[in-house]
Scaffold this motif. Structure first.
Motif, PDB file in Angstrom:
ATOM      1  N   GLY A 176      27.169   4.692  19.553  1.00 34.70           N
ATOM      2  CA  GLY A 176      27.267   3.488  18.741  1.00 34.70           C
ATOM      3  C   GLY A 176      27.111   3.761  17.263  1.00 34.70           C
ATOM      4  O   GLY A 176      26.582   4.800  16.846  1.00 34.70           O
ATOM      5  N   LEU A 177      27.560   2.822  16.435  1.00 33.05           N
ATOM      6  CA  LEU A 177      27.494   2.907  14.985  1.00 33.05           C
ATOM      7  C   LEU A 177      26.556   1.827  14.458  1.00 33.05           C
ATOM      8  O   LEU A 177      26.483   0.733  15.027  1.00 33.05           O
ATOM      9  CB  LEU A 177      28.872   2.723  14.346  1.00 33.05           C
ATOM     10  CG  LEU A 177      29.867   3.888  14.361  1.00 33.05           C
ATOM     11  CD1 LEU A 177      30.245   4.278  15.788  1.00 33.05           C
ATOM     12  CD2 LEU A 177      31.131   3.498  13.589  1.00 33.05           C
ATOM     13  N   VAL A 178      25.862   2.124  13.365  1.00 36.44           N
ATOM     14  CA  VAL A 178      24.969   1.162  12.716  1.00 36.44           C
ATOM     15  C   VAL A 178      25.263   1.146  11.225  1.00 36.44           C
ATOM     16  O   VAL A 178      25.274   2.197  10.575  1.00 36.44           O
ATOM     17  CB  VAL A 178      23.486   1.509  12.943  1.00 36.44           C
ATOM     18  CG1 VAL A 178      22.591   0.539  12.162  1.00 36.44           C
ATOM     19  CG2 VAL A 178      23.129   1.485  14.416  1.00 36.44           C
ATOM     20  N   ILE A 179      25.501  -0.052  10.680  1.00 28.58           N
ATOM     21  CA  ILE A 179      25.591  -0.245   9.236  1.00 28.58           C
ATOM     22  C   ILE A 179      24.548  -1.294   8.878  1.00 28.58           C
ATOM     23  O   ILE A 179      24.590  -2.413   9.384  1.00 28.58           O
ATOM     24  CB  ILE A 179      26.988  -0.710   8.796  1.00 28.58           C
ATOM     25  CG1 ILE A 179      28.035   0.346   9.163  1.00 28.58           C
ATOM     26  CG2 ILE A 179      27.012  -0.979   7.296  1.00 28.58           C
ATOM     27  CD1 ILE A 179      29.456  -0.045   8.793  1.00 28.58           C
ATOM     28  N   ALA A 180      23.605  -0.931   8.014  1.00 29.78           N
ATOM     29  CA  ALA A 180      22.490  -1.816   7.699  1.00 29.78           C
ATOM     30  C   ALA A 180      22.332  -1.956   6.199  1.00 29.78           C
ATOM     31  O   ALA A 180      22.228  -0.961   5.479  1.00 29.78           O
ATOM     32  CB  ALA A 180      21.199  -1.289   8.312  1.00 29.78           C
ATOM     33  N   ALA A 181      22.315  -3.198   5.728  1.00 31.73           N
ATOM     34  CA  ALA A 181      21.962  -3.482   4.341  1.00 31.73           C
ATOM     35  C   ALA A 181      20.451  -3.593   4.270  1.00 31.73           C
ATOM     36  O   ALA A 181      19.832  -4.342   5.033  1.00 31.73           O
ATOM     37  CB  ALA A 181      22.611  -4.786   3.888  1.00 31.73           C
ATOM     38  N   THR A 182      19.835  -2.856   3.362  1.00 29.70           N
ATOM     39  CA  THR A 182      18.384  -2.775   3.396  1.00 29.70           C
ATOM     40  C   THR A 182      17.796  -2.447   2.034  1.00 29.70           C
ATOM     41  O   THR A 182      18.452  -1.834   1.188  1.00 29.70           O
ATOM     42  CB  THR A 182      17.927  -1.713   4.409  1.00 29.70           C
ATOM     43  OG1 THR A 182      16.503  -1.679   4.469  1.00 29.70           O
ATOM     44  CG2 THR A 182      18.463  -0.349   4.047  1.00 29.70           C
TER      45      THR A 182
END
Length: 216
Positions: A176-182
């Motif tokens: 799986g892929l994760v893109i997180a604004a943080t």
């Protein structure tokens, strides 16, 4: 799944928010999107989810069969997106029936987030941290390869942040892929970082800058 973004640009309220964003994510990849408030982090996630049209650039997805990008992703935004009159379990049942590709049963997903005891409670009675965990539990009830997370640790205590980090690691371990604004570290090991700075145009008013951080 592979995601390729090339020279992406965004315009809101007549102002260029960002331009020239380019990155690629392959199997098990993670991207931490950083930048000051109003820089366009949430706008980038909105474009990727299909909720906002880009002002330029290209988004390509591969190795997903005939599925489109919106059919491949989960979104957890600033707002939890829960129906307050429904129980925690009913909210997850709704998400499962809407999104398809069932993975865990609602009670199993809540257990993973330490919320097994609130399955039959209306969401309106839950604390902000509990509501956030119910929203994150939606990631587990349906199998989708790309997670788009906007400040996912908001309202979470340290123990819950550790649980989220473990869930993201498990998701990546299965491809799986994760893109997180943080604004803070999320425990995304070996993640790439994409820092967004406002494009070189006349500065927007404070209200317009705030608008750039909202989902449309």
């Amino acid at each position: 799944m592979r995601l390729d973004v090339d020279n992406l640009a965004c315009r809101r309220s007549g102002r260029r928010i960002f331009a020239g964003l380019t990155f690629s994510l392959g199997e098990g990849g993670a991207l931490a999107v950083t930048g000051r408030n109003g820089a366009g982090k949430s706008s980038l996630l909105a474009i990727l989810s299909g909720r906002l049209r880009p002002d330029g650039g290209r988004i390509a997805v591969s190795d997903v069969g005939e599925s489109s990008l919106p059919e491949c992703l989960h979104v957890v935004g600033h707002r939890d997106g829960l129906k307050s009159a429904l129980t925690a379990g009913e909210n997850l049942i709704f998400a499962r029936d809407l999104l398809g590709a069932p993975r865990l049963m609602p009670h199993e997903a809540l257990e993973r987030l330490g919320l097994g005891h609130v399955h039959d409670l209306p969401v309106a009675y839950l604390s902000a941290g509990q509501r956030r965990r119910v929203a994150l539990a939606r990631l587990l009830v349906c199998a989708r390869p790309l997670w788009l997370l906007d400040e996912p640790t908001a309202a979470l205590d340290v123990a819950s942040q550790d649980v989220l980090a473990a869930l993201m690691a498990e998701h990546r371990a299965t491809g799986g892929l994760v893109i997180a604004a943080t604004h803070q570290a999320l425990g995304l090991r070996d993640a790439m970082e994409l820092r967004i700075d406002r494009a070189a145009e006349a500065p927007a008013a404070a209200s317009e800058a705030a608008d750039a951080e909202e989902w449309i």
